[in-house]
Design a protein around this motif. Sequence first.
Motif, PDB file in Angstrom:
ATOM      1  N   HIS A  36       0.837  -1.194   0.000  1.00  0.00           N
ATOM      2  CA  HIS A  36       0.000   0.000   0.000  1.00  0.00           C
ATOM      3  C   HIS A  36       0.878   1.252   0.000  1.00  0.00           C
ATOM      4  O   HIS A  36       1.866   1.326   0.733  1.00  0.00           O
ATOM      5  N   PRO A  37       0.539   2.258  -0.837  1.00  0.00           N
ATOM      6  CA  PRO A  37       1.393   3.471  -0.926  1.00  0.00           C
ATOM      7  C   PRO A  37       1.618   4.137   0.416  1.00  0.00           C
ATOM      8  O   PRO A  37       2.721   4.632   0.688  1.00  0.00           O
ATOM      9  N   LEU A  38       0.578   4.182   1.265  1.00  0.00           N
ATOM     10  CA  LEU A  38       0.743   4.835   2.555  1.00  0.00           C
ATOM     11  C   LEU A  38       1.649   4.031   3.486  1.00  0.00           C
ATOM     12  O   LEU A  38       2.344   4.602   4.322  1.00  0.00           O
ATOM     13  N   LEU A  39       1.649   2.713   3.341  1.00  0.00           N
ATOM     14  CA  LEU A  39       2.578   1.904   4.116  1.00  0.00           C
ATOM     15  C   LEU A  39       4.004   2.137   3.640  1.00  0.00           C
ATOM     16  O   LEU A  39       4.943   2.190   4.441  1.00  0.00           O
ATOM     17  N   ASN A  44       9.281   4.686   4.647  1.00  0.00           N
ATOM     18  CA  ASN A  44      10.265   5.698   4.244  1.00  0.00           C
ATOM     19  C   ASN A  44      10.534   6.667   5.386  1.00  0.00           C
ATOM     20  O   ASN A  44      11.681   7.035   5.661  1.00  0.00           O
ATOM     21  N   ARG A  45       9.467   7.099   6.049  1.00  0.00           N
ATOM     22  CA  ARG A  45       9.623   8.046   7.149  1.00  0.00           C
ATOM     23  C   ARG A  45      10.389   7.425   8.312  1.00  0.00           C
ATOM     24  O   ARG A  45      11.262   8.063   8.913  1.00  0.00           O
ATOM     25  N   LEU A  46      10.063   6.175   8.621  1.00  0.00           N
ATOM     26  CA  LEU A  46      10.756   5.515   9.720  1.00  0.00           C
ATOM     27  C   LEU A  46      12.229   5.324   9.398  1.00  0.00           C
ATOM     28  O   LEU A  46      13.106   5.544  10.252  1.00  0.00           O
ATOM     29  N   SER A  47      12.522   4.934   8.159  1.00  0.00           N
ATOM     30  CA  SER A  47      13.914   4.767   7.748  1.00  0.00           C
ATOM     31  C   SER A  47      14.675   6.082   7.847  1.00  0.00           C
ATOM     32  O   SER A  47      15.795   6.133   8.379  1.00  0.00           O
ATOM     33  N   ASP A  48      14.063   7.170   7.378  1.00  0.00           N
ATOM     34  CA  ASP A  48      14.710   8.488   7.442  1.00  0.00           C
ATOM     35  C   ASP A  48      14.919   8.934   8.889  1.00  0.00           C
ATOM     36  O   ASP A  48      15.955   9.528   9.225  1.00  0.00           O
ATOM     37  N   SER A  49      13.933   8.652   9.743  1.00  0.00           N
ATOM     38  CA  SER A  49      14.040   9.052  11.150  1.00  0.00           C
ATOM     39  C   SER A  49      15.182   8.327  11.849  1.00  0.00           C
ATOM     40  O   SER A  49      15.953   8.928  12.608  1.00  0.00           O
ATOM     41  N   LEU A  50      15.302   7.040  11.588  1.00  0.00           N
ATOM     42  CA  LEU A  50      16.392   6.273  12.198  1.00  0.00           C
ATOM     43  C   LEU A  50      17.747   6.724  11.664  1.00  0.00           C
ATOM     44  O   LEU A  50      18.726   6.826  12.416  1.00  0.00           O
ATOM     45  N   SER A 243      16.635  -8.613  16.769  1.00  0.00           N
ATOM     46  CA  SER A 243      16.691  -9.339  15.509  1.00  0.00           C
ATOM     47  C   SER A 243      15.408  -9.037  14.747  1.00  0.00           C
ATOM     48  O   SER A 243      14.315  -9.424  15.178  1.00  0.00           O
ATOM     49  N   VAL A 244      15.522  -8.302  13.648  1.00  0.00           N
ATOM     50  CA  VAL A 244      14.332  -7.847  12.926  1.00  0.00           C
ATOM     51  C   VAL A 244      14.311  -8.429  11.526  1.00  0.00           C
ATOM     52  O   VAL A 244      15.350  -8.801  10.966  1.00  0.00           O
ATOM     53  N   ALA A 245      13.095  -8.500  10.973  1.00  0.00           N
ATOM     54  CA  ALA A 245      12.941  -8.972   9.605  1.00  0.00           C
ATOM     55  C   ALA A 245      13.686  -8.037   8.656  1.00  0.00           C
ATOM     56  O   ALA A 245      13.676  -6.815   8.828  1.00  0.00           O
ATOM     57  N   SER A 246      14.330  -8.613   7.657  1.00  0.00           N
ATOM     58  CA  SER A 246      15.230  -7.841   6.797  1.00  0.00           C
ATOM     59  C   SER A 246      14.541  -7.188   5.602  1.00  0.00           C
ATOM     60  O   SER A 246      15.148  -6.356   4.930  1.00  0.00           O
ATOM     61  N   HIS A 247      13.277  -7.524   5.329  1.00  0.00           N
ATOM     62  CA  HIS A 247      12.664  -7.041   4.098  1.00  0.00           C
ATOM     63  C   HIS A 247      12.047  -5.656   4.218  1.00  0.00           C
ATOM     64  O   HIS A 247      11.617  -5.086   3.229  1.00  0.00           O
ATOM     65  N   TYR A 248      11.992  -5.095   5.435  1.00  0.00           N
ATOM     66  CA  TYR A 248      11.462  -3.744   5.581  1.00  0.00           C
ATOM     67  C   TYR A 248      12.505  -2.722   5.149  1.00  0.00           C
ATOM     68  O   TYR A 248      13.709  -2.924   5.348  1.00  0.00           O
ATOM     69  N   TRP A 250      13.162   0.036   6.492  1.00  0.00           N
ATOM     70  CA  TRP A 250      13.832   0.628   7.652  1.00  0.00           C
ATOM     71  C   TRP A 250      14.781  -0.346   8.357  1.00  0.00           C
ATOM     72  O   TRP A 250      15.532   0.061   9.245  1.00  0.00           O
ATOM     73  N   SER A 251      14.745  -1.629   8.003  1.00  0.00           N
ATOM     74  CA  SER A 251      15.567  -2.626   8.698  1.00  0.00           C
ATOM     75  C   SER A 251      17.067  -2.315   8.658  1.00  0.00           C
ATOM     76  O   SER A 251      17.728  -2.347   9.705  1.00  0.00           O
ATOM     77  N   PRO A 252      17.661  -2.021   7.474  1.00  0.00           N
ATOM     78  CA  PRO A 252      19.101  -1.707   7.467  1.00  0.00           C
ATOM     79  C   PRO A 252      19.453  -0.508   8.344  1.00  0.00           C
ATOM     80  O   PRO A 252      20.516  -0.492   8.984  1.00  0.00           O
ATOM     81  N   SER A 253      18.562   0.494   8.387  1.00  0.00           N
ATOM     82  CA  SER A 253      18.811   1.681   9.205  1.00  0.00           C
ATOM     83  C   SER A 253      18.850   1.313  10.682  1.00  0.00           C
ATOM     84  O   SER A 253      19.714   1.785  11.438  1.00  0.00           O
ATOM     85  N   LEU A 254      17.909   0.467  11.111  1.00  0.00           N
ATOM     86  CA  LEU A 254      17.864   0.058  12.511  1.00  0.00           C
ATOM     87  C   LEU A 254      19.078  -0.791  12.868  1.00  0.00           C
ATOM     88  O   LEU A 254      19.716  -0.574  13.911  1.00  0.00           O
ATOM     89  N   ILE A 255      19.415  -1.734  12.017  1.00  0.00           N
ATOM     90  CA  ILE A 255      20.552  -2.622  12.287  1.00  0.00           C
ATOM     91  C   ILE A 255      21.846  -1.822  12.384  1.00  0.00           C
ATOM     92  O   ILE A 255      22.670  -2.033  13.281  1.00  0.00           O
ATOM     93  N   SER A 256      22.039  -0.871  11.461  1.00  0.00           N
ATOM     94  CA  SER A 256      23.244  -0.037  11.477  1.00  0.00           C
ATOM     95  C   SER A 256      23.302   0.827  12.733  1.00  0.00           C
ATOM     96  O   SER A 256      24.356   0.965  13.364  1.00  0.00           O
TER      97      SER A 256
END
Length: 361
Positions: A36-39, A44-50, A243-248, A250-256
């Motif tokens: 879904h576009p809003l998802l 995107n917002r969560l990734s940018d925030s992290l 340990s988070v799912a990798s397909h989101y 925002w996942s790389p941002s959180l892991i880093s």
Amino acid sequence: MTQKEGSSLLASLGAAFNLQFSLLRSNSNNVASKQHPLLQEFENRLSDSLDSLKPACEEKGYLSIHWLLQAMSVVLATHINVEALISESQLTLCLQRDDKWLNEYLDDSAKLLDVCNVLKEGISEVEQYQMSVQRALHNLDNREISCEFKYSRARNSLSECKEAINRKDTVYRQGFPKSKLENCSSMLRNMGEKLVNPKGLEAIRGNGFLNAIYGAKVTTIFLCGLLVTALTCKPKRPLSSLSVASHYKWSPSLISLQQRVKEDTDKRKNKGSIALLRELDSVDASVRRLHGILDQYLSGRAFPLSQEQAQELALDVDELRKHSSDLGQGLTPLEGHVNELFRMLIASRLALLDIISSSRT
């Protein structure tokens, strides 16, 4: 942030749920193949925030009040963004009495309310410590009494500060019962270990809304866990990594971010820092240095002080005053962020419980 904006990630669920209670039908496979576009916007917002939390450490460092304020702002914004995801898209969800995710959300939100209460107590402890520092500085500024007497009173106040930090340290190192902060850290660790990434039909219900809930949970558990760690003196266990799912997205941002924070805090612990909250650590170092100087002068009865001694003492007092000011200025807004998260969680639970009650009538 207004009270209306911070109503909670589920405060507007009523309108979304009451639109239509239905199961996803034959088009569910199409929904699964196209997010879904809003998802997408939420991710995107969560990734940018992290990502924004990484350069934010450059001036003050990780686990400084300045950085933790921004981290808690990310938590609050993430909850608001989930709310916007619901209200703007009017997502269709299936609400059943035995929905596992509903029970999990209610259970996790109750635990996070306990976390908020412990965080507020932890901040209050630092505020009490700060009051002792301010008493010492007030005594040092008092020109109405003799130098020896005011320095003696200041030394006593600084001794109280040292004892307060040492008592917390002793609780962790000598087999005493766990403190509330340590119990809180363990609870967040367990919550992180039990997080389940939505899969299959569950992952596509509500156009993937449960994926956003998952992202909000991960962010809240991780960043609140860092605040708990910052308020703890000499934590026994190292920082845990979710340990988070990798397909989101925002996942790389959180892991880093997890890795960078862990490396930074491990270095500071190896250097012997008692408090991982940077401003508290700076105040503690200044308190110990100034206490040692005053104790030396009072024990040697080195009064009146020479001009050089007076100037050196004044520099140490100014340094303590600066560090104390940095600490004090950040505590109130930090507590405000925790209170705001508490209000969000309460509103979420009330809204959801009301929806469940309505669905059973």
